[in-house]
Design a protein around this motif. Sequence first.
Motif, short mmCIF file in Angstrom:
data_model
loop_
_atom_site.label_atom_id
_atom_site.label_comp_id
_atom_site.label_asym_id
_atom_site.label_seq_id
_atom_site.Cartn_x
_atom_site.Cartn_y
_atom_site.Cartn_z
N ILE A 1 4.14 7.86 -7.84
CA ILE A 1 4.35 9.30 -7.70
C ILE A 1 5.78 9.68 -8.10
O ILE A 1 6.00 10.60 -8.88
N PRO B 1 1.85 3.44 -4.43
CA PRO B 1 1.69 4.87 -4.71
C PRO B 1 3.02 5.62 -4.73
O PRO B 1 3.22 6.52 -5.54
N CYS C 1 0.83 -1.22 0.00
CA CYS C 1 0.00 0.00 0.00
C CYS C 1 0.86 1.26 0.00
O CYS C 1 0.42 2.33 -0.44
#
Lengths: 142, 147
Positions: A51, A47, A43
Amino acid sequence: MLYSFLALLSGVNVAVSIMLNARLGAVKGLYKGAFINYFLGLCVALPLALIVTGFRLGSVKISLSELFILTGGSIGYLVVLINNNITPKIGILYVTVILFIGQIATGALMDILAGEPVSIGKITGALLILAGLIYLVKAEKE
Amino acid sequence: MNKNLAKNTALALMSGIMIAIMVTANGMLAESTSYWISLIIIHFAGLATAGIVLIVRKETRDIFGGIHFVYMLGGALGVFTILLNNLCVNNIGVTMTLGLALVGQIIASGIAEHFGWLGVHRKKLSFGKIPAYLLMAAGAAVMIVWG
């Protein structure tokens, strides 16, 4: 120098993770605890990777001969299972001493195979760290 | 030597060998893909393995309940441990990375124990342990300066 500092920081990170995971394992059990660990990890990793790369992860090309480099995550899981099994039986410090011997000996071998120099300084440093660790085990017993 | 002690010592040794192989494999993966993709692959492999074990053990119910979110953060921190290890292994090698990481780990857990942080049973630093920490700090210094 920067990387030496980062390596020390990695160890600090490990110590904090161990403290948090001890509580997690006590409540949820070893197997669920380990699953939650990797789940939370993914998790954060997913991301973060998206990013940082601006949503361009690129493609993955790994040849058949180096498939073993995909197994790091699974090996890490097995290490957690083994360590959790033996630590209550022989004690965390004793486990750490033996682990360290196995790690450093194999690590030095890996470095030599990869053409990374294993200098006298590295060997002396590792032996001093091992001596300190053994001293700590003795001091803990008294 | 006690038979169980011998067995558990052998297991601890094997675990150490596996850690060195794992750190090497992860570093190679980071180099042949990228630091960021490798983080995803490593966590996915670990999650898949842990998931299979849960299915085999029939422990698939109520995985996340009953635990404060803070105690789940160990896994999130694990991402940074792997990232730092991958960076270090590819720049200063496995021996130095694992050596220095251990010193950081022992000192951090010593401090947490002294102050009783993060639910750790509080145990003040005794005078007898100081030489141990000094030896480890010296080992780290020798590695950094002459490594």
